[in-house]
Design a protein around this motif. Structure first.
Motif, PDB file in Angstrom:
ATOM      1  N   VAL A   1       0.839  -1.204   0.000  1.00  0.00           N
ATOM      2  CA  VAL A   1       0.000   0.000   0.000  1.00  0.00           C
ATOM      3  C   VAL A   1       0.871   1.251   0.000  1.00  0.00           C
ATOM      4  O   VAL A   1       1.788   1.376   0.812  1.00  0.00           O
ATOM      5  N   ALA A   2       0.571   2.173  -0.910  1.00  0.00           N
ATOM      6  CA  ALA A   2       1.198   3.507  -0.847  1.00  0.00           C
ATOM      7  C   ALA A   2       0.190   4.427  -0.182  1.00  0.00           C
ATOM      8  O   ALA A   2      -0.894   4.670  -0.719  1.00  0.00           O
ATOM      9  N   LEU A   3       0.520   4.909   0.999  1.00  0.00           N
ATOM     10  CA  LEU A   3      -0.380   5.794   1.756  1.00  0.00           C
ATOM     11  C   LEU A   3       0.109   7.220   1.555  1.00  0.00           C
ATOM     12  O   LEU A   3       1.283   7.525   1.811  1.00  0.00           O
ATOM     13  N   VAL A   4      -0.773   8.088   1.109  1.00  0.00           N
ATOM     14  CA  VAL A   4      -0.356   9.460   0.792  1.00  0.00           C
ATOM     15  C   VAL A   4      -1.394  10.449   1.293  1.00  0.00           C
ATOM     16  O   VAL A   4      -2.585  10.150   1.340  1.00  0.00           O
ATOM     17  N   LYS A   5      -0.918  11.614   1.672  1.00  0.00           N
ATOM     18  CA  LYS A   5      -1.843  12.705   2.004  1.00  0.00           C
ATOM     19  C   LYS A   5      -1.349  13.972   1.310  1.00  0.00           C
ATOM     20  O   LYS A   5      -0.186  14.050   0.878  1.00  0.00           O
TER      21      LYS A   5
ATOM     22  N   PHE B   1       3.033  -1.134  -6.139  1.00  0.00           N
ATOM     23  CA  PHE B   1       1.941  -0.915  -5.175  1.00  0.00           C
ATOM     24  C   PHE B   1       0.620  -1.341  -5.801  1.00  0.00           C
ATOM     25  O   PHE B   1       0.260  -0.853  -6.874  1.00  0.00           O
ATOM     26  N   SER B   2      -0.095  -2.250  -5.137  1.00  0.00           N
ATOM     27  CA  SER B   2      -1.404  -2.606  -5.696  1.00  0.00           C
ATOM     28  C   SER B   2      -2.510  -1.763  -5.073  1.00  0.00           C
ATOM     29  O   SER B   2      -3.615  -1.705  -5.613  1.00  0.00           O
ATOM     30  N   VAL B   3      -2.226  -1.107  -3.954  1.00  0.00           N
ATOM     31  CA  VAL B   3      -3.228  -0.252  -3.312  1.00  0.00           C
ATOM     32  C   VAL B   3      -2.636   1.152  -3.134  1.00  0.00           C
ATOM     33  O   VAL B   3      -1.503   1.308  -2.675  1.00  0.00           O
ATOM     34  N   ILE B   4      -3.422   2.158  -3.519  1.00  0.00           N
ATOM     35  CA  ILE B   4      -3.037   3.550  -3.277  1.00  0.00           C
ATOM     36  C   ILE B   4      -4.097   4.128  -2.346  1.00  0.00           C
ATOM     37  O   ILE B   4      -5.289   4.129  -2.689  1.00  0.00           O
ATOM     38  N   ALA B   5      -3.694   4.568  -1.164  1.00  0.00           N
ATOM     39  CA  ALA B   5      -4.641   5.112  -0.187  1.00  0.00           C
ATOM     40  C   ALA B   5      -4.355   6.600  -0.017  1.00  0.00           C
ATOM     41  O   ALA B   5      -3.216   6.999   0.264  1.00  0.00           O
ATOM     42  N   ILE B   6      -5.393   7.398  -0.207  1.00  0.00           N
ATOM     43  CA  ILE B   6      -5.221   8.864  -0.268  1.00  0.00           C
ATOM     44  C   ILE B   6      -6.039   9.532   0.839  1.00  0.00           C
ATOM     45  O   ILE B   6      -7.256   9.325   0.915  1.00  0.00           O
ATOM     46  N   ASP B   7      -5.395  10.343   1.659  1.00  0.00           N
ATOM     47  CA  ASP B   7      -6.135  11.102   2.682  1.00  0.00           C
ATOM     48  C   ASP B   7      -6.099  12.592   2.333  1.00  0.00           C
ATOM     49  O   ASP B   7      -5.224  13.046   1.597  1.00  0.00           O
ATOM     50  N   GLU B   8      -7.047  13.333   2.865  1.00  0.00           N
ATOM     51  CA  GLU B   8      -7.196  14.769   2.572  1.00  0.00           C
ATOM     52  C   GLU B   8      -7.305  14.977   1.062  1.00  0.00           C
ATOM     53  O   GLU B   8      -6.693  15.879   0.472  1.00  0.00           O
TER      54      GLU B   8
END
Ligand SMILES: Nc1ncnc2c1ncn2[C@@H]1O[C@H](COP(=O)(O)OP(=O)(O)O)[C@@H](O)[C@H]1O
Ligand SMILES: Cc1cn([C@H]2C[C@H](O)[C@@H](COP(=O)(O)O)O2)c(=O)[nH]c1=O
Length: 281
Positions: free
Chosen positions: A125-129, A171-178
């Motif tokens: 997972v790539a977690l990004v904000k 990365f198979s999942v990209i998780a985006i906050d804000e």
């Protein structure tokens, strides 16, 4: 493997479903079980010769041959691997999930919970904000009740992609906050899900303190597989909070802050209190 995506439907099944659709419209001419106009015998027989309508027939033939070109030949199936995107068996396919709602509704908490589920399933997972959000930490996503996780911070999703370089494809999942702050949210998510078959998780505000559209979160709704609208608890009563009331006297749409500048409110308190908001000097 026969892929369930409409794009990869077995071409023969596609033909059948198109015939079925046309039968209902009374447009099919050359199916063995069609009784014109639009009656199908359950026994698959008909003693009425189907009537030909050249105009409809050629339109349908053209549509079928276009679909035929895209979907493969009768009897042939196309797997997603044939489009050049290698993905191991059991991996996720393109998907967009949106988690939206007002401030303090638990969007970030829900995002982190889903990220942890993906990680537990062994997905990268790539977690990004958005880097605009520096409230609690510049390189961590932090919930209002103190849970946190390391993340990338970027001004745009193109910047994230550049920063990841060749690693991006792993990365198979990209998780985006804000998400409301990211200027290229819509094109990035569409490309990631449609073309790169990534699972995209998006958390953000659906509306600003004036209940107006904020960034591109709402534009993504028609592209999404799943949309979750969360509500919080009204700061002035026990009702469900649907909106973010800005307490600060500032009319700019983007104003980073927490409980010092905003409160979650129900419809009644939003209507009553937003009229009393101090206006800018
Ligand atoms: N007014 C508030 N000030 C600080 N924390 C709050 C407030 N209201 C709710 N919370 C806490 O914040 C949690 C949700 O935080 P978070 O997931 O960061 O929400 P969101 O991302 O929707 O803003 C709630 O479960 C609650 O514990
Ligand atoms: C309503 C509203 C909010 N913001 C800002 C305030 C916060 O920095 C974020 C929202 O964070 P949360 O994780 O959802 O609590 O957005 C803004 O700039 N403008 C607004 O109208």
């Amino acid at each position: 493997m026969l892929c369930q995506s409409p794009r990869f439907l077995h071409a023969a099944a596609l033909r059948e479903s198109l015939y079925g659709m046309s039968v209902r419209l009374g447009h099919v001419q050359q199916s063995r079980n069609v009784v014109h106009p639009g009656l199908v015998s359950h026994q698959g027989t008909s003693n009425v010769a189907p009537r030909q309508c050249p105009q409809h027939h050629s339109r349908l033939s053209r549509a079928l041959s276009t679909l035929h070109d895209h979907a493969g030949h009768p009897g042939q199936t196309i797997s997603p691997h044939e489009n050049g995107t290698e993905r191991p068996e059991g991996e996720l396919k393109g998907h967009i999930d949106i988690i939206m709602g007002p401030m303090f509704a638990g969007k970030t908490s829900e995002l982190l919970r889903r990220v942890e589920d993906h990680e537990a399933a062994g997905r990268k997972v790539a977690l990004v904000k958005s880097s605009i959000d520096t409230r609690y930490h510049s390189a961590r996503i932090v919930t209002h009740d103190g849970h946190s996780k390391a993340c990338y911070a970027a001004a745009s999703l193109a910047e994230l992609r550049d920063c990841l370089g060749d690693e991006y494809s792993s990365f198979s999942v990209i998780a985006i906050d804000e998400a409301q702050f990211l200027p290229d949210l819509l094109p990035f998510c569409m490309h990631a899900a449609d073309a790169e078959q990534k699972h995209v998780l998006v958390a953000g505000l659906d509306g600003d303190f004036k209940r107006q559209r904020f960034g591109q979160v709402l534009d993504l709704v028609p592209m999404a597989d799943k949309v979750t609208k969360l509500g919080g608890r009204c700061a002035y009563c026990s009702s469900r909070a649907l909106f973010s009331l800005r307490i600060a006297a500032d009319e700019r749409q983007a104003l980073v802050g927490g409980a010092d500048k905003y409160a979650p409110v129900c419809r009644r308190h939003y209507t009553e209190l937003s009229e009393l908001r101090p206006s800018e000097a």
